[in-house]
Design a protein around this motif. Structure first.
Motif, mmCIF file in Angstrom:
data_model
loop_
_atom_site.group_PDB
_atom_site.id
_atom_site.type_symbol
_atom_site.label_atom_id
_atom_site.label_comp_id
_atom_site.label_asym_id
_atom_site.label_seq_id
_atom_site.Cartn_x
_atom_site.Cartn_y
_atom_site.Cartn_z
ATOM 1 N N THR A 241 -21.675 72.354 55.002
ATOM 2 C CA THR A 241 -20.437 72.000 54.613
ATOM 3 C C THR A 241 -20.075 72.047 53.274
ATOM 4 O O THR A 241 -19.245 72.565 52.705
ATOM 5 C CB THR A 241 -20.136 70.440 55.116
ATOM 6 N N VAL A 242 -21.325 71.675 52.397
ATOM 7 C CA VAL A 242 -21.010 71.439 50.985
ATOM 8 C C VAL A 242 -20.984 72.983 50.445
ATOM 9 O O VAL A 242 -20.111 73.245 49.518
ATOM 10 C CB VAL A 242 -22.388 70.719 50.174
ATOM 11 N N GLU A 243 -21.688 73.825 51.058
ATOM 12 C CA GLU A 243 -21.681 75.189 50.496
ATOM 13 C C GLU A 243 -20.387 75.932 50.876
ATOM 14 O O GLU A 243 -19.867 76.551 49.928
ATOM 15 C CB GLU A 243 -22.668 76.018 51.608
ATOM 16 N N LEU A 244 -19.642 75.376 51.764
ATOM 17 C CA LEU A 244 -18.148 75.869 51.940
ATOM 18 C C LEU A 244 -17.146 75.183 50.766
ATOM 19 O O LEU A 244 -16.269 75.994 50.583
ATOM 20 C CB LEU A 244 -17.600 75.434 53.375
ATOM 21 N N TRP A 245 -17.616 74.021 50.557
ATOM 22 C CA TRP A 245 -16.744 73.362 49.643
ATOM 23 C C TRP A 245 -16.932 73.944 48.248
ATOM 24 O O TRP A 245 -15.934 74.283 47.608
ATOM 25 C CB TRP A 245 -17.101 71.709 49.382
ATOM 26 N N VAL A 246 -18.172 74.380 47.986
ATOM 27 C CA VAL A 246 -18.547 75.009 46.570
ATOM 28 C C VAL A 246 -17.900 76.517 46.450
ATOM 29 O O VAL A 246 -17.459 76.869 45.674
ATOM 30 C CB VAL A 246 -20.140 75.186 46.580
#
Length: 146
Positions: free
Chosen positions: A4-9
């Motif tokens: 999920t964090v990867e998508l946000w980044v």
């Protein structure tokens, strides 16, 4: 959670690598209302103040470009390695501004940024371009270098 964090980044990086001044109207989709943005010249809170920093950037830099080389994720904290360029100055293709830096970006649980702090050396990239200050800084660097 890291996926999920990867998508946000990726969303955050895409926004800044394609940034045009009208896009600043959408900063509230990326930042919390009380987000902090800090760089060597600014330390502001809130989306309106963050927008003001970037509006000022567009006034001072006619063709700003952000290039993100990579990132590292630890929990909801992301470190971005980037390069900022502003328009070519001459036939040799030299850039008026060419700044290499790192940002520490903190995301909340909804994927919005609540803290963005830039780390880069203003002396190397800006102060040395000033006639008197730049000469003094270059002299000091030569004196203390091995």
């Amino acid at each position: 959670m890291p996926e999920t964090v990867e998508l946000w980044v990726r969303r955050y990086v895409e926004f800044f690598t394609r940034l045009q001044e009208p896009d600043l109207e959408r900063l509230d989709t990326l930042f919390t209302p009380d987000a902090r943005f800090k760089d060597p010249f600014n330390d502001v809170m809130g989306v309106e103040q963050i927008a003001a920093v970037f509006h000022h950037m567009f006034q001072q830099c006619p063709a700003p470009r952000f290039h993100v080389h990579g990132w590292a994720i630890q929990g909801n904290t992301v470190f971005l390695h980037w390069r900022f360029l502003d328009r070519e100055d001459d036939a040799a293709g030299r850039w008026r501004l060419d700044v290499d830096g790192v940002s520490r970006v903190l995301f909340n649980e909804e994927g919005k940024v609540f803290s963005h702090i830039d780390y880069w050396d203003p002396a190397e990239h800006l102060y040395e371009q000033l006639p008197l200050v730049g000469s003094l800084l270059r002299f000091i660097r030569r004196r203390i270098a091995i």
